[in-house]
Design a protein around this motif. Structure first.
Motif, mmCIF file in Angstrom:
data_model
loop_
_atom_site.group_PDB
_atom_site.id
_atom_site.type_symbol
_atom_site.label_atom_id
_atom_site.label_comp_id
_atom_site.label_asym_id
_atom_site.label_seq_id
_atom_site.Cartn_x
_atom_site.Cartn_y
_atom_site.Cartn_z
ATOM 1 N N PRO A 142 -2.079 5.973 -4.645
ATOM 2 C CA PRO A 142 -1.604 7.422 -3.151
ATOM 3 C C PRO A 142 -0.217 7.099 -3.386
ATOM 4 N N ALA A 143 0.822 7.714 -3.095
ATOM 5 C CA ALA A 143 1.844 8.268 -3.267
ATOM 6 C C ALA A 143 2.945 7.591 -2.005
ATOM 7 N N ASN A 144 2.072 7.713 -0.793
ATOM 8 C CA ASN A 144 2.404 6.815 1.339
ATOM 9 C C ASN A 144 2.571 5.136 0.169
ATOM 10 N N VAL A 145 1.444 4.748 -1.115
ATOM 11 C CA VAL A 145 2.377 3.360 -0.576
ATOM 12 C C VAL A 145 2.766 3.213 -1.829
ATOM 13 N N GLU B 119 5.884 4.726 -2.305
ATOM 14 C CA GLU B 119 6.727 5.121 -1.523
ATOM 15 C C GLU B 119 6.956 3.847 -1.485
ATOM 16 N N ASN B 120 6.318 2.373 -0.609
ATOM 17 C CA ASN B 120 6.624 1.518 -0.226
ATOM 18 C C ASN B 120 6.855 0.498 -0.854
ATOM 19 N N GLU C 99 5.439 1.684 -7.898
ATOM 20 C CA GLU C 99 4.626 1.915 -9.275
ATOM 21 C C GLU C 99 4.372 0.029 -9.420
#
Length: 60
Positions: free
Chosen positions: A48-51, A53-54, A57
């Motif tokens: 997911p995008a929020n993961v 970002e942190n 990939e």
């Protein structure tokens, strides 16, 4: 090949292609290799995008 099925009487019924002694086909007796079952590789699911970002990939 499963030699335990062999009863020492190899008589192929050429109409049916089956040994009258053990009930196997000539190919089964000769040990013709059978193609292995192949399974597709599991699909890669993106994070997911929020993961992403942190933590990024990861290795692909």
């Amino acid at each position: 090949m499963n030699d335990a099925l062999c009863v020492g009487v190899c008589m192929i019924d050429w109409d049916s292609g089956v040994c009258l002694g053990c009930g196997r086909t000539a190919d089964e007796i000769d040990g013709v290799p059978v193609a292995p079952v192949t399974r597709p590789a599991p699909a890669k699911v993106p994070l997911p995008a929020n993961v992403a970002e942190n933590v990024g990939e990861g290795l692909q």
